[in-house]
Design a protein around this motif. Structure first.
Motif, short mmCIF file in Angstrom:
data_model
loop_
_atom_site.label_atom_id
_atom_site.label_comp_id
_atom_site.label_asym_id
_atom_site.label_seq_id
_atom_site.Cartn_x
_atom_site.Cartn_y
_atom_site.Cartn_z
N ILE A 91 -5.86 3.63 40.96
CA ILE A 91 -5.14 4.00 42.19
C ILE A 91 -4.96 5.51 42.28
CG2 ILE A 91 -3.94 1.79 42.39
CD1 ILE A 91 -1.50 3.04 41.10
N ASN A 92 -5.85 6.22 41.56
CA ASN A 92 -5.88 7.70 41.61
C ASN A 92 -4.55 8.31 41.19
OD1 ASN A 92 -8.59 7.79 42.60
ND2 ASN A 92 -7.82 7.27 44.64
N ARG A 93 -3.98 7.76 40.15
CA ARG A 93 -2.73 8.29 39.61
C ARG A 93 -2.89 8.56 38.11
NH1 ARG A 93 2.04 6.71 42.36
NH2 ARG A 93 1.60 6.53 44.59
N PHE A 94 -2.00 9.40 37.59
CA PHE A 94 -1.85 9.57 36.16
C PHE A 94 -0.57 8.86 35.74
CE2 PHE A 94 -4.42 13.29 37.33
CZ PHE A 94 -5.45 13.19 36.40
N GLN A 95 -0.56 8.29 34.56
CA GLN A 95 0.67 7.67 34.07
C GLN A 95 1.72 8.77 33.94
OE1 GLN A 95 0.33 4.62 30.98
NE2 GLN A 95 2.07 5.52 29.90
N PRO A 96 2.87 8.65 34.64
CA PRO A 96 3.82 9.76 34.71
C PRO A 96 4.71 9.93 33.48
CG PRO A 96 4.62 7.92 36.01
CD PRO A 96 3.26 7.53 35.51
N PHE A 97 4.50 9.13 32.45
CA PHE A 97 5.31 9.24 31.24
C PHE A 97 4.55 8.61 30.08
CE2 PHE A 97 6.45 5.59 33.81
CZ PHE A 97 6.27 4.52 32.94
N ASN A 98 4.93 8.99 28.87
CA ASN A 98 4.36 8.41 27.65
C ASN A 98 5.37 7.42 27.06
OD1 ASN A 98 1.99 10.11 27.69
ND2 ASN A 98 3.32 11.79 27.05
N VAL A 99 4.87 6.43 26.34
CA VAL A 99 5.74 5.39 25.78
C VAL A 99 5.39 5.15 24.33
CG1 VAL A 99 6.57 3.02 25.98
CG2 VAL A 99 5.92 4.28 28.04
N ALA A 100 6.40 5.09 23.48
CA ALA A 100 6.25 4.70 22.08
C ALA A 100 7.20 3.55 21.80
CB ALA A 100 6.54 5.88 21.15
N VAL A 101 6.68 2.46 21.22
CA VAL A 101 7.47 1.27 20.98
C VAL A 101 7.48 0.95 19.49
CG1 VAL A 101 7.77 -1.19 21.49
CG2 VAL A 101 6.94 0.36 23.27
N SER A 102 8.66 0.73 18.94
CA SER A 102 8.82 0.38 17.53
C SER A 102 8.28 -1.02 17.26
CB SER A 102 10.31 0.46 17.16
OG SER A 102 10.62 -0.35 16.07
N SER A 103 7.66 -1.22 16.09
CA SER A 103 7.13 -2.55 15.74
C SER A 103 8.25 -3.57 15.59
CB SER A 103 6.30 -2.46 14.45
OG SER A 103 7.09 -2.05 13.35
N ASN A 104 9.44 -3.13 15.17
CA ASN A 104 10.56 -4.06 15.06
C ASN A 104 11.00 -4.59 16.42
OD1 ASN A 104 10.86 -4.16 12.29
ND2 ASN A 104 12.39 -2.52 12.20
N VAL A 105 10.81 -3.77 17.48
CA VAL A 105 11.10 -4.23 18.83
C VAL A 105 10.17 -5.38 19.19
CG1 VAL A 105 10.96 -3.60 21.28
CG2 VAL A 105 12.02 -2.03 19.65
N LEU A 106 8.87 -5.21 18.90
CA LEU A 106 7.89 -6.25 19.20
C LEU A 106 8.17 -7.51 18.39
CD1 LEU A 106 4.63 -4.08 19.28
CD2 LEU A 106 5.98 -4.87 21.22
N LEU A 107 8.53 -7.35 17.12
CA LEU A 107 8.77 -8.51 16.27
C LEU A 107 9.94 -9.35 16.78
CD1 LEU A 107 8.48 -8.69 12.47
CD2 LEU A 107 10.57 -9.55 13.51
N LEU A 108 11.06 -8.69 17.10
CA LEU A 108 12.23 -9.43 17.58
C LEU A 108 11.97 -10.06 18.94
CD1 LEU A 108 15.13 -10.33 17.28
CD2 LEU A 108 15.89 -8.06 18.04
N MET A 109 11.32 -9.32 19.82
CA MET A 109 11.01 -9.84 21.15
C MET A 109 10.06 -11.03 21.05
SD MET A 109 9.13 -7.75 24.24
CE MET A 109 7.68 -7.54 23.21
N ASP A 110 9.02 -10.92 20.25
CA ASP A 110 8.04 -12.00 20.09
C ASP A 110 8.70 -13.24 19.48
OD1 ASP A 110 5.59 -13.21 20.28
OD2 ASP A 110 4.69 -12.18 18.56
#
Length: 446
Positions: free
Chosen positions: A204-223
């Protein structure tokens, strides 16, 4: 909020808008014969309206409604505008409108100030029309009508509906939690459960306006949370937003131990999450939910909810603050292997050129967010404790997953959850022994 001692004056008013004139320039546009001469379009300023008594200075006299967000400003005696939220001073309606709209929609290039800003509930452009009718009845009304903006009119209507809906509610986590389960003031032109493929920013001719870093513990608890039940679950994400690096760091997941339709317990859940965020010095930066047996793609309802969340979590003081949405699909047989599909997404605000008849069809564009996953060194006691609380919450639930049953001919549900969580393993392999205790509690629950 008290205005700063030396308020910032903002002069940028967008590409197509007029700038305020100085007193000298203003007087030069009037002939020596007085009001018999025509002022040009840019010559009719707030100072002119103030001088001729059509408007009066006042606190909170000016408002802007834009995509569900409301901004309030003070009209000063010199015709400038002070934004109540920050104390910033703006030289013109255009400058203020452009600034506010860019907070909600960073792609917005201009503010169409006279059609967007309202004085005592009426558009400023109507006061410009009244001035011309009173002092220059022979003037070409196209001087004013060219500023009417259909888009802003519809934004105003949308904002009024949103205010009616929320006028008796307290803004906060509870609003976000129940918003996705309440009926929208939309004409139901499409099935809200229709799934939508994600676009790439580049498509859509855009750049992602921010960067994201996610902790593996976040993924583990969410999953883990999403695996426990055949019903949809929801939770929230805590972290930090760095305006300098434009980096959103997601450090903690906060599962909601409540049914989505249980409004009575929602306030208690909100309070608990607020306290946990405060104790850890974190901010609310996003949310997650599950599609237990379906693809991890946003539905039209999810897109609507994400747009609501983005607006509610917008940081006015920092100029822009993203809100991350994540969908987890644990039991979709289209997934590759035993791992859940996890989809981070964001919604680009809807186009602003639709007519009122088309607007009910108008959803934002869901886009895939590129994320850096950061492997944690060990499983924290917080995460382990939260997992045990989730086991206790779902232990007697009728929709708890039967982990002794088979996911596929050679894999049990227990094997599946273990395999999926292994993808979020911390560096310290001792975590596996700790998780075995959690899994044993799930087996006891069967």
């Amino acid at each position: 909020m008290e205005p700063p001692c030396s308020p910032q004056v903002v002069e940028d008013g967008g590409e197509e808008e007029e700038e305020e004139l100085s007193g000298g320039e203003e007087s030069e546009l009037r002939s020596s014969s007085g009001r018999g001469s025509l002022l040009t379009r840019r010559g009719i300023t707030l100072r002119v309206l103030l001088k001729d008594g059509l408007v009066e200075p006042g606190d909170g006299a000016l408002t802007i409604h834009y995509l569900g967000k409301k901004f309030v400003g003070d009209l000063l005696t010199d015709g400038k505008i002070r934004w109540v939220e920050t104390g910033q001073i703006f030289n013109s309606p255009s400058a203020w409108a452009t600034h506010c709209k860019r907070l909600v929609n960073p792609a917005k290039k201009s503010g169409c100030g006279w059609a967007s800003v309202r004085y005592r509930g009426q558009k400023l452009v109507q006061y410009k029309t009244s001035w011309l009718h009173k002092y220059q009845p022979s003037a070409d009304m196209s001087l004013v009508s060219e500023e009417e903006d259909e888009d802003d009119e519809e934004e105003g209507k949308t904002a009024v509906l949103a205010e009616e809906k929320n006028k008796n509610s307290k803004p906060g986590l509870h609003d976000i939690m129940v918003a996705r389960r309440t009926d929208r003031e939309r004409i139901p032109v499409r099935d809200p459960h229709t799934l939508v493929e994600l676009s790439a920013f580049s498509a859509i001719n855009r750049f992602q306006p921010f960067n994201v870093a996610v902790s593996s513990n976040v993924l583990l608890l969410m999953d883990f949370h999403c695996h426990l039940t055949t019903s949809e679950v929801v939770g929230y994400l805590g972290g930090r937003w760095d305006t300098t690096t434009q980096l959103l760091t997601v450090l903690r997941a906060f599962p909601c131990r409540t049914r989505l339709a249980d409004k009575e317990s929602a306030s208690a859940v909100e309070e608990e999450i607020c306290q946990n965020l405060f104790m850890r010095g974190l901010s609310l930066v996003g949310w997650y939910h599950s599609h237990p047996r379906g693809p991890a793609l946003p539905s039209l309802q999810d897109i609507d909810s994400q747009m609501d969340h983005q607006l509610r979590l917008q940081g006015s003081n920092n100029g822009f603050q993203p809100c991350l949405g994540i969908i987890c699909g644990p039991y979709y047989h289209g997934n590759q292997g035993v791992a859940s599909t996890i989809t981070p997404f964001w919604v680009v605000p809807p186009p602003e050129s639709f007519s009122s008849k088309q607007r009910p069809n108008d959803y934002g564009i869901p886009v895939a967010v590129e994320v850096t996953y950061v492997q944690d060194n060990f499983l924290t006691s917080d995460v382990l404790n939260e997992m045990m609380l989730l086991v206790d919450y779902y232990r007697t639930a009728p929709d708890i997953v039967q982990f002794n049953q088979y996911w596929c001919p050679d894999t049990t549900m227990m094997d599946k959850i273990k395999g999926s969580l292994s993808g979020h393993a911390p560096k310290d392999q001792a975590y596996s022994q700790i998780l075995e205790h959690v899994y044993s509690q799930l087996s006891i629950s069967q």
